[in-house]
Design an enzyme around this catalytic site. Structure first.
Site, PDB file in Angstrom:
ATOM      1  N   SER A  86      27.912  29.348  84.096  1.00 20.25           N
ATOM      2  CA  SER A  86      28.996  28.437  84.430  1.00 20.25           C
ATOM      3  C   SER A  86      28.497  27.020  84.236  1.00 20.25           C
ATOM      4  CB  SER A  86      29.415  28.657  85.886  1.00 20.25           C
ATOM      5  OG  SER A  86      30.012  27.482  86.384  1.00 20.25           O
ATOM      6  N   GLN A 142      56.793  44.274  55.714  1.00 18.97           N
ATOM      7  CA  GLN A 142      55.639  43.429  55.422  1.00 18.97           C
ATOM      8  C   GLN A 142      54.951  42.990  56.728  1.00 18.97           C
ATOM      9  OE1 GLN A 142      55.569  40.671  52.001  1.00 18.97           O
ATOM     10  NE2 GLN A 142      55.769  39.071  53.543  1.00 18.97           N
ATOM     11  N   LYS A 199      25.786  31.369  88.539  1.00 18.03           N
ATOM     12  CA  LYS A 199      26.692  32.350  87.944  1.00 18.03           C
ATOM     13  C   LYS A 199      26.175  32.983  86.660  1.00 18.03           C
ATOM     14  CE  LYS A 199      30.819  32.515  88.509  1.00 18.03           C
ATOM     15  NZ  LYS A 199      32.117  31.993  88.792  1.00 18.03           N
ATOM     16  N   GLU A 240      34.961  41.256  80.369  1.00 13.25           N
ATOM     17  CA  GLU A 240      36.322  40.760  80.646  1.00 13.25           C
ATOM     18  C   GLU A 240      37.168  40.767  79.376  1.00 13.25           C
ATOM     19  OE1 GLU A 240      36.133  37.242  83.697  1.00 13.25           O
ATOM     20  OE2 GLU A 240      34.293  37.277  82.541  1.00 13.25           O
ATOM     21  N   SER A 271      52.846  36.874  51.826  1.00 17.29           N
ATOM     22  CA  SER A 271      51.967  37.630  52.712  1.00 17.29           C
ATOM     23  C   SER A 271      50.515  37.545  52.260  1.00 17.29           C
ATOM     24  CB  SER A 271      52.416  39.100  52.755  1.00 17.29           C
ATOM     25  OG  SER A 271      52.528  39.618  51.441  1.00 17.29           O
ATOM     26  N   HIS A 326      40.820  55.374  94.632  1.00 16.18           N
ATOM     27  CA  HIS A 326      41.452  54.181  95.212  1.00 16.18           C
ATOM     28  C   HIS A 326      40.457  53.022  95.318  1.00 16.18           C
ATOM     29  CE1 HIS A 326      44.629  56.993  96.645  1.00 16.18           C
ATOM     30  NE2 HIS A 326      43.580  57.770  96.880  1.00 16.18           N
TER      31      HIS A 326
HETATM   32  N1  ARG Z   1      54.288  42.278  50.248  1.00 13.38           N
HETATM   33  C1  ARG Z   1      55.176  43.369  50.364  1.00 13.38           C
HETATM   34  C2  ARG Z   1      54.865  44.154  51.669  1.00 13.38           C
HETATM   35  O1  ARG Z   1      53.840  43.949  52.188  1.00 13.38           O
HETATM   36  C3  ARG Z   1      55.027  44.288  49.184  1.00 13.38           C
HETATM   37  C4  ARG Z   1      56.226  45.106  48.886  1.00 13.38           C
HETATM   38  C5  ARG Z   1      57.322  44.250  48.400  1.00 13.38           C
HETATM   39  N2  ARG Z   1      58.389  44.989  47.845  1.00 13.38           N
HETATM   40  C6  ARG Z   1      59.553  44.436  47.592  1.00 13.38           C
HETATM   41  N3  ARG Z   1      60.466  45.159  47.086  1.00 13.38           N
HETATM   42  N4  ARG Z   1      59.793  43.166  47.870  1.00 13.38           N
HETATM   43  O2  ARG Z   1      55.653  44.936  52.150  1.00 13.38           O
END
Ligand code: ARG
Length: 469
Positions: free
Chosen positions: A287, A332, A293, A300, A33, A166
């Site tokens: 445009s 995670q 335009k 938007e 992560s 409306h």
């Molecule tokens: N990267 C993990 C998360 O964001 C951290 C916690 C991980 N804990 C574990 N027991 N693997 O949730």
């Protein structure tokens, strides 16, 4: 240990003791992560500092090790700020990247930091701190947008425009009054975030993996060091719930919905048939093929960001649904939707504030549109009730006939000659022209919360006190 070129294939060196095989490349990738949770670095370092200081105070860690850890963490913070920190996928996440670097910097003492702690309480702590800071940023951005709207409301307190239901012309209102409607919505958005902040401000640190710890830790100390109101009461709950993130995403989705309505109005108002407002080149694009335009892209996109915000909320609700207690790696997946929602909302607020300050308001077009749409028909009906004593239903009917006549002649209600009005109802007098004046119409709507310019000016002063002080 494979020493091949694919570094991503190496097992996290901090955790590899009991594994014989190397993780599959797809395992490393799905598990890591760091690409997104590196955004938690400041919170992670703050949490580690508080934890290590507490361990020293509780005599669980020696003062020397505590000092080395604190210095190492500061050095890491500097490295990250300067873009020199080696983020590595094999260490999975921000927590272990920091720890691994710490051990490179200070050696064995780094291994003592994780005493009486788990990544489960660590990530819950970091994330709460991050969301709390995001709420504070968003509150400021919401307040700035309110301020821009309040400024325009005062400036346009007496600018008459058609009010719609409306999307059909309904009754004349003032542009200032319309702006203040959004100020109220944004005020409730701020209070939703404030509620969320109040509830989330409990420290999970010390819940450890899920059960607490046998070390004599001081959860009050880490809680107050990190600005939490109190430690969370239940260790299983502390590591396993993400309702604070869901509350944040709900508040963000609602705020985004409000902004999308305003974005839509700006798109409509700035379109050629309306031309109620005009945005400068600062918030429009040209445009490539149609030179006339001026596209309201920012409005938007504000309108569209609501889709992302809703998506983020549903994504995390779906991740959390049915998860058995306590922590699961599923969780995670809480970060990407939350970061994305926070970023989208912050940007939408800035762009909307910019558009509010930028847009040129065409008071002449607005007034003409109110007159053309027979926005004063209700005033006419009310006058028939007041002056002629007609029951409202009859007045409504008679007004309908008068509007039809005006439509046929292609004139506004005030332009119909008295003789033609009297042909429909002989009791009508020239006094009627008084109420058919659009400005008088809005001026007459003086009821509390109404659109009369004097009310709008008072509401502006009140809103400044309530929201901006
Ligand atoms: N990267 C993990 C998360 O964001 C951290 C916690 C991980 N804990 C574990 N027991 N693997 O949730």
């Amino acid at each position: 240990m494979s020493s091949g070129p694919n570094r991503g294939q190496r097992r996290n060196p901090l955790l590899r003791a009991r594994f014989e095989a190397e993780p599959a490349p797809s395992m490393t990738r799905i598990n890591a992560s760091i690409a997104f949770d590196k955004r938690l670095w400041a919170e992670d370092i703050a949490g580690s500092k508080a934890h290590s200081a507490m361990l020293v105070a509780q005599k669980i860690l020696s003062p020397e090790d505590g000092a080395a850890i604190a210095q190492g963490l500061e050095r890491i913070a500097l490295e990250i700020e300067n873009g020199e920190f080696p983020f590595r996928e094999e260490y999975e996440d921000i927590h272990m990247n920091v720890e691994a670097r710490l051990s490179e910097l200070i050696g064995a003492a780094a291994g003592r930091l994780h005493t009486a702690r788990s990544r489960n309480d660590q990530v819950a702590t970091d994330f709460r701190l991050w969301v709390r800071a995001a709420i504070d940023r968003l509150d400021l951005a919401l307040k700035r947008l309110q301020e821009a709207l309040i400024d325009r409301a005062l400036e346009q307190a007496a600018t008459v425009m058609p009010g719609f239901t409306h999307l059909q012309t309904a009754q004349p209102v003032t542009f200032g009054h319309h702006c203040l409607a959004y100020v109220e919505m944004l005020g409730r958005d701020r209070s939703r975030f404030a509620d969320c902040r109040r509830r989330l401000n409990e420290s999970p640190l010390g819940a450890a993996a899920l059960a607490g710890t046998s070390f004599p830790i001081d959860r009050e100390a880490t809680s107050s060091a990190l600005g939490f109101d109190r430690p969370s009461k239940n260790s299983i709950d502390a590591v396993s719930d993400r309702d604070f993130a869901l509350e944040f995403l709900s508040a963000a989705a609602i705020a985004g919905m409000h902004l999308s309505r305003f974005g839509e109005e700006i798109v409509i108002w700035s379109s050629e048939p309306f031309r109620f407002v005009a945005l400068s080149g600062a918030f429009t694009t040209g445009s490539s093929i149609m030179p006339q335009k001026r596209n309201p892209d920012a409005a938007e996109l504000v309108r569209a960001k609501a889709g992302r915000l809703n998506g983020s909320l549903v994504a995390l609700l779906t991740v959390m649904k049915g998860l058995p207690l306590a922590y699961g790696k599923d969780m995670q997946e809480d970060k990407v939707p939350l970061f994305e929602a926070a970023d989208s909302l912050e940007l939408s607020l800035a762009a909307t504030e910019g558009m509010v300050r930028d847009m040129r308001i065409d008071a002449v077009r607005l007034r003409r549109a109110a007159e053309e749409g027979y926005a004063n028909a209700t005033d006419l009906a009310d006058w028939l009730v007041r002056a002629l004593g007609l029951p409202f239903r009859e007045a409504h009917e008679l007004t309908g006939r008068i509007v039809r006549l005006a439509e046929k002649r292609g004139v506004s209600l005030g332009e119909l000659p008295l003789s033609e009005l009297q042909a429909l109802a002989p009791a009508i007098t020239s006094e009627i022209y008084g109420v058919l004046d659009i400005s008088r119409s809005v001026r007459s709507r003086k009821s509390f919360g109404g659109t009369a310019p004097e009310r709008v000016r008072a509401a502006v002063a009140e809103a400044r006190r309530r929201f901006l002080e």
